[in-house]
Scaffold this motif. Structure first.
Motif, mmCIF file in Angstrom:
data_model
loop_
_atom_site.group_PDB
_atom_site.id
_atom_site.type_symbol
_atom_site.label_atom_id
_atom_site.label_comp_id
_atom_site.label_asym_id
_atom_site.label_seq_id
_atom_site.Cartn_x
_atom_site.Cartn_y
_atom_site.Cartn_z
ATOM 1 N N THR A 1 34.986 35.578 40.666
ATOM 2 C CA THR A 1 36.342 35.151 40.338
ATOM 3 C C THR A 1 36.318 33.769 39.694
ATOM 4 N N TYR B 1 43.499 38.616 34.016
ATOM 5 C CA TYR B 1 44.722 37.986 34.506
ATOM 6 C C TYR B 1 44.790 37.894 36.029
ATOM 7 N N ASN B 2 43.861 38.548 36.730
ATOM 8 C CA ASN B 2 43.764 38.410 38.187
ATOM 9 C C ASN B 2 42.665 37.439 38.580
#
Length: 160
Positions: A43, A65-66
């Motif tokens: 991430t 977008y996450n």
């Protein structure tokens, strides 16, 4: 208008505080599977551009977008040479790394309660006590063993 501005401030604050993280399997002393493409993931900030380096290989990724990203390394030969898996941002000074990573065979074992039996116990329950042999073998720096914490979930998880 005030609600929209407040929401935007919260989103920007969250993005500013995010850091690059490697997925759960990619920790110090990990082993990457030999002779197969290896997908690395983790991430980062939304849309953050990343460079993943391992040995001579360099791969690029961009967080979605996450905040999730992934990149694939080309197949590698088995190697006892410890290397660093490095992920760095093109957009900031952020980075994440896993040190002492080898390339070799990766075996995953799963099951029910029998998989929780300690390998090193020579009690009757463990029959032939091969677990003692396994304990001796795991003193070899090129064999790594991990037992994740026990957890269950009704939804998919990205960690172990």
């Amino acid at each position: 208008m005030k609600k929209a501005l407040f929401f935007l401030t919260i989103v920007l604050a969250f993005q500013a505080s995010a850091e690059i993280k490697l997925g759960t399997p990619f920790k110090d002393h990990a082993i990457l599977q030999r002779e197969m493409p290896v997908t690395i993931w983790g991430t980062a900030n939304v849309k953050e551009r990343l460079e993943i380096t391992f040995g001579e290989q360099i791969a690029k990724a961009e967080a979605d977008y996450n905040g999730n990203w992934k990149a694939t390394l080309s197949p590698m030969r088995a190697s006892k040479e410890p290397r660093t898996l490095l992920v760095r941002s093109f957009d900031s000074e952020e980075k994440a790394e896993a040190q002492d990573v080898l390339v070799g065979e990766v075996w995953l074992a799963s099951g029910q309660s029998n998989m929780e039996c300690p390998l090193w116990d020579d009690g009757v329950r463990y029959r032939d006590a091969y677990g003692k042999m396994m304990l001796t073998v795991t003193r070899n720096n090129y064999i790594r063993f991990i037992k994740p914490r026990r957890a269950w979930s009704v939804t998919p998880r990205s960690d172990i």
